[in-house]
Scaffold this motif. Structure first.
Motif, PDB file in Angstrom:
ATOM      1  N   UNK A 275       0.781  -1.227   0.000  1.00 58.05           N
ATOM      2  CA  UNK A 275       0.000   0.000   0.000  1.00 58.05           C
ATOM      3  C   UNK A 275       0.811   1.274   0.000  1.00 58.05           C
ATOM      4  N   UNK A 276       2.099   1.187   0.321  1.00 61.93           N
ATOM      5  CA  UNK A 276       2.944   2.382   0.354  1.00 61.93           C
ATOM      6  C   UNK A 276       3.763   2.572  -0.915  1.00 61.93           C
ATOM      7  N   UNK A 280       1.019   2.061  -7.190  1.00 61.90           N
ATOM      8  CA  UNK A 280       0.144   0.939  -6.873  1.00 61.90           C
ATOM      9  C   UNK A 280      -1.321   1.374  -6.998  1.00 61.90           C
ATOM     10  N   UNK A 281      -2.145   0.553  -7.603  1.00 61.38           N
ATOM     11  CA  UNK A 281      -3.578   0.849  -7.698  1.00 61.38           C
ATOM     12  C   UNK A 281      -4.226   0.576  -6.348  1.00 61.38           C
ATOM     13  N   UNK A 282      -5.100   1.470  -5.919  1.00 63.11           N
ATOM     14  CA  UNK A 282      -5.808   1.260  -4.656  1.00 63.11           C
ATOM     15  C   UNK A 282      -6.972   0.296  -4.903  1.00 63.11           C
ATOM     16  N   UNK A 283      -6.645  -0.796  -5.531  1.00 67.27           N
ATOM     17  CA  UNK A 283      -7.640  -1.786  -5.951  1.00 67.27           C
ATOM     18  C   UNK A 283      -7.054  -3.170  -5.768  1.00 67.27           C
ATOM     19  N   UNK A 284      -7.884  -4.101  -5.323  1.00 65.34           N
ATOM     20  CA  UNK A 284      -7.512  -5.502  -5.349  1.00 65.34           C
ATOM     21  C   UNK A 284      -8.611  -6.254  -6.084  1.00 65.34           C
ATOM     22  N   UNK A 322      -9.580  -1.553   5.059  1.00 64.93           N
ATOM     23  CA  UNK A 322      -8.322  -1.360   4.345  1.00 64.93           C
ATOM     24  C   UNK A 322      -8.462  -0.235   3.330  1.00 64.93           C
ATOM     25  N   UNK A 323      -7.333   0.310   2.925  1.00 63.77           N
ATOM     26  CA  UNK A 323      -7.318   1.444   2.008  1.00 63.77           C
ATOM     27  C   UNK A 323      -7.234   0.962   0.561  1.00 63.77           C
ATOM     28  N   UNK A 324      -8.245   0.210   0.150  1.00 63.52           N
ATOM     29  CA  UNK A 324      -8.300  -0.288  -1.227  1.00 63.52           C
ATOM     30  C   UNK A 324      -9.737  -0.652  -1.538  1.00 63.52           C
TER      31      UNK A 324
END
Length: 519
Positions: A275-276, A280-284, A322-324
């Motif tokens: 996440x840092x 990176x995409x804020x997606x899973x 979570x941040x995603x």
């Protein structure tokens, strides 16, 4: 005279009573739905992939290419997909039969992907805004065994230990070449597709490689470093899980490849947290294979734990902390989808279309997916394509007493599945906000979802899964009327404009999907 007047009066009362009884009977059982102002997730788009088909279709006659492109990408002539998922090649096709992979599922290196790259351009010409590239395997010249299939190596990434930086450079080179040579900017790239699958990646079948969570995180770090150095703005998508259950816990693959939500997005997971990372995409993303059954009702004590509803409820709960955000990026029909007789044999009817529409409804309204994507845009005699492709020279038939025959020319045929997905994709555009809907939702009856687009139009998608017509009343944020587009087994009803309807008095035909567009 008095007697005659009373007789007339009594007759009138009987007529009024009968009329009222008919009216009550007509309205009895009418389901009422209200679109509220309660905003849920933003929708990023709907898509499908070019896997295993468009290396062929992209070299066929121009007329066929135009037909397929219009069906898939046009918001006037087709279903208006807003995401095109590109199967970036590992180069197994260059190895011929020594690749240990079926001929149809081998892929070229990017520079030789003529047909697939043609459809990237056709998609862009028709307004597709988002492009996603994914890798089933690192390129064969970087793999540990020199192949794009794992051949039973175990559960680790088929990439030489010294080749992580080279893999990142290879992907960066592909992204730059696509932009320079094809005018295509990939918004997302996923370097490791289905690393957690419990299948063995053994040939001859298809390209693929497992990977532990630590290996996936290492790939992401190398890519992020390379992208920053080269000024590449493409977002790195980590990862695309083969099964929702692998995202939530350990499922048939061991701890090294499970609990992915927590491993990648919880800062306490020091070895695997991504996440840092820049880029990176804020997606899973996850694939909904095997989690669409059992179809349980709320009265079942397992309802919130497993099955169509349960797994999606748990996905939504897991992403709250979570941040995603969550994307659902693959689905086709598998053997456990017994309600529609498993994956074998292409199906052009509403049977499969409704089954998939129900999954879409649950992914969007329960799991809160911001994107929903089907597996193959085109396929053969299996329930994995929106379009049935017929390749000149192939043999068809041979079941149920049907004589096998040879296809005389390349052909394509649409399906109700394709048009039903269009009930969502054409009218729910990127940036739309899902609005909560109040009312009874039945897995074997009526299911409604609503979306407010950026232009203010509200799209209400109504699924009638039952075998009977269902009267409904829709309060769509004060809108009185809407233009309706219907897909059903009725000939000609494939996203057909069936006119303007009063939302207070709607009859949903049996086994149909209707989208109401409120100006």
């Amino acid at each position: 005279m008095y007697s005659s007047d009373m007789k007339k009066y009594s007759t009138l009362l009987l007529f009024v009573f009968a009329f009222a009884s008919i009216a009550v009977a007509k309205t009895k059982g009418v389901k009422e739905y209200r679109v509220t102002s309660d905003e849920k997730q933003v929708i990023d788009g709907f898509g499908a992939s070019d896997a295993w088909s468009f290396w062929r279709i992209g070299t066929w006659e121009d007329s066929l290419q135009t037909q397929v492109a219009d069906w898939l990408f046009s918001t006037e002539k087709g279903i208006g997909l807003s995401i095109w998922r590109f199967n970036a090649g590992a180069g197994s096709a260059t190895q011929g039969d020594s690749a240990k992979i079926n001929y149809d599922t081998r892929t070229e290196y990017f520079e030789n992907q003529t047909g697939q790259r043609k459809f990237l351009r056709l998609a862009k010409e028709r307004g597709v805004p988002t492009f996603l590239a994914f890798y089933n395997s690192p390129p064969v010249h970087l793999t540990e065994n020199g192949l794009a299939t794992n051949t039973g190596r175990g559960g680790t990434l088929n990439l030489r230990a010294d080749a992580y930086p080279d893999f990142a450079k290879y992907i960066a080179d592909m992204l730059e070449a696509a932009e320079k040579e094809d005018g295509i900017h990939f918004d997302y790239v996923c370097p490791v597709n289905e690393p957690d699958g419990h299948w063995n990646w053994q040939g001859p079948k298809q390209e693929g490689s497992p990977a532990t969570n630590r290996e996936v995180a290492r790939v992401a770090r190398e890519m992020s470093k390379e992208f920053v150095e080269r000024g590449i703005t493409t977002k790195i998508l980590i990862n695309e899980s083969s099964d929702y259950r692998c995202m939530l816990g350990v499922h048939e693959a061991g701890w090294e490849r499970g609990n992915e939500i927590q491993c990648f997005w919880n800062p306490d997971s020091i070895d695997t947290y991504v996440g840092n990372l820049p880029n990176i995409a804020r997606v899973m993303a996850g694939h909904s294979y095997w989690t669409n059954t059992p179809v349980l009702k709320p009265s079942d004590k397992r309802y919130e734990k497993i099955g169509l509803y349960g797994w999606r409820k748990r996905i939504a709960d897991a992403f709250k902390d979570i941040d995603a955000d969550f994307w659902s990026t693959e689905l086709c029909i598998m053997s456990n989808d017994e309600e529609i007789h498993g994956g074998g044999g292409f199906d052009f009817s509403m049977e499969v279309a409704l089954y998939v529409a129900r999954v879409m409804h649950y992914d969007l309204t329960v799991a809160n997916a911001r994107s929903w994507q089907w597996w193959r845009a085109a396929g053969g005699n299996y329930k994995d394509g929106l379009i049935r492709m017929y390749v000149k020279g192939e043999r068809t038939g041979g079941r149920g007493g049907v004589r096998r025959s040879m296809v005389q020319a390349n052909m394509v045929r649409d399906s109700k599945l394709m048009w039903t997905i269009g009930n969502f994709s054409r009218f729910v555009r990127p940036g739309a906000v899902r609005l909560d809907v109040e009312g009874e939702m039945a897995i074997d009856g009526v299911m409604l979802s609503a979306y407010r687009n950026a232009d203010g139009k509200v799209a209400v998608v109504a699924i009638n899964y039952s075998k009977e017509a269902q009267p409904v009343k829709i309060d769509a944020a004060g809108k009185k009327t809407a233009t309706a587009y219907r897909t059903s087994d009725v000939e000609g009803e494939s996203l057909k404009n069936v006119g303007t309807m009063k939302l207070k008095d709607v009859l949903l035909p049996a086994r149909s999907v209707t989208t109401f567009v409120c100006e």
